[in-house]
Design a protein around this motif. Structure first.
Motif, PDB file in Angstrom:
ATOM      1  N   SER A   1      64.839   4.886  45.863  1.00 18.70           N
ATOM      2  CA  SER A   1      65.528   4.372  47.055  1.00 18.70           C
ATOM      3  C   SER A   1      67.021   4.197  46.814  1.00 18.70           C
ATOM      4  O   SER A   1      67.819   4.287  47.745  1.00 18.70           O
TER       5      SER A   1
ATOM      6  N   SER B   1      62.283   1.485  43.572  1.00 16.03           N
ATOM      7  CA  SER B   1      63.649   0.960  43.571  1.00 16.03           C
ATOM      8  C   SER B   1      64.653   2.026  43.152  1.00 16.03           C
ATOM      9  O   SER B   1      65.708   2.172  43.779  1.00 16.03           O
TER      10      SER B   1
ATOM     11  N   THR C   1      68.759  -2.194  41.830  1.00 17.34           N
ATOM     12  CA  THR C   1      68.373  -3.368  42.611  1.00 17.34           C
ATOM     13  C   THR C   1      66.880  -3.270  42.858  1.00 17.34           C
ATOM     14  O   THR C   1      66.408  -2.334  43.503  1.00 17.34           O
ATOM     15  N   LEU C   2      66.130  -4.223  42.315  1.00 22.22           N
ATOM     16  CA  LEU C   2      64.672  -4.168  42.424  1.00 22.22           C
ATOM     17  C   LEU C   2      64.203  -4.537  43.826  1.00 22.22           C
ATOM     18  O   LEU C   2      64.668  -5.520  44.412  1.00 22.22           O
ATOM     19  N   LEU C   3      63.310  -3.723  44.349  1.00 22.58           N
ATOM     20  CA  LEU C   3      62.677  -3.969  45.637  1.00 22.58           C
ATOM     21  C   LEU C   3      61.285  -4.537  45.397  1.00 22.58           C
ATOM     22  O   LEU C   3      60.768  -4.488  44.282  1.00 22.58           O
TER      23      LEU C   3
END
Length: 193
Positions: A145, A142, A61-63
């Motif tokens: 994390s 990402s 999931t890209l931040l």
């Protein structure tokens, strides 16, 4: 080194004969035969391939570069998490992942966590960078994390305070060793008893 000390050192070397052999003879050590080396190598490779299995290099999931990261396992007290979030725990070790590929970062992170546990460190910082110039942005941030909550040894993590890197790094709280847990129990027992 001052010149008088250097001159004295050089004076001490006069008259010495250099060694003719510049290699050491190989000495067989117990437990170092080819079979045991191969068995240890195979065990290490099996451990390495099994451990990172949960840390996928695939979906993430890209931040965004400035997104704050916050994670706490069930059972971690709010006061402990608040103290971590505010950077109140001393940084016992630091891992800088700048200029790492995703695969290199995964290997470095796993090795770092393993070393921290062996040394019984509890509060560490992982620097992943904001990833403002990476394409896609914040790619390493990402992944890191997303990986940390998957590790059973990680109790909590949170983006650091601005003075410690802000959204480009994470405070990470690691679980206590069994020895440290026992010491805490004994300390509490002595207070109560």
């Amino acid at each position: 080194m001052p010149s008088s000390e250097w001159s004295s050192f050089i004076g001490e070397l006069e008259g010495l004969t250099p060694l003719r052999q510049d290699t050491l003879a190989s000495v067989a050590r117990p437990g170092q035969d080819a079979a045991s080396l191969e068995a240890r190598r195979a065990a290490a490779e099996a451990e390495q391939s099994a451990a990172p299995a949960c840390l996928s290099l695939e979906n993430v999931t890209l931040l965004k570069p400035d997104d704050l990261v916050s994670y706490k396992k069930d059972g971690v007290q709010e006061g402990v998490f608040r103290k971590l979030r505010l950077g109140k725990y001393p940084c016992e070790a630091r891992l800088d992942l700048h200029n790492h590929t995703v695969a290199q970062a995964r290997a470095a992170l796993l090795g770092f966590i393993r070393d921290c546990l062996r040394l019984e460190l509890r509060s560490v910082v992982v620097v992943h960078g904001k990833g403002e110039r990476s394409r896609p942005q914040a790619l390493l941030k990402s992944y890191v994390s997303g990986w940390l909550p998957q590790l059973p040894e990680v109790l909590a993590c949170h983006s650091t305070q601005r003075a410690h890197g802000g959204s480009g790094s994470l405070y990470v709280l690691l679980r206590k060793s069994e020895r440290a847990k026992q010491e805490t129990r004994e300390r509490h027992q002595s207070r109560l008893g």
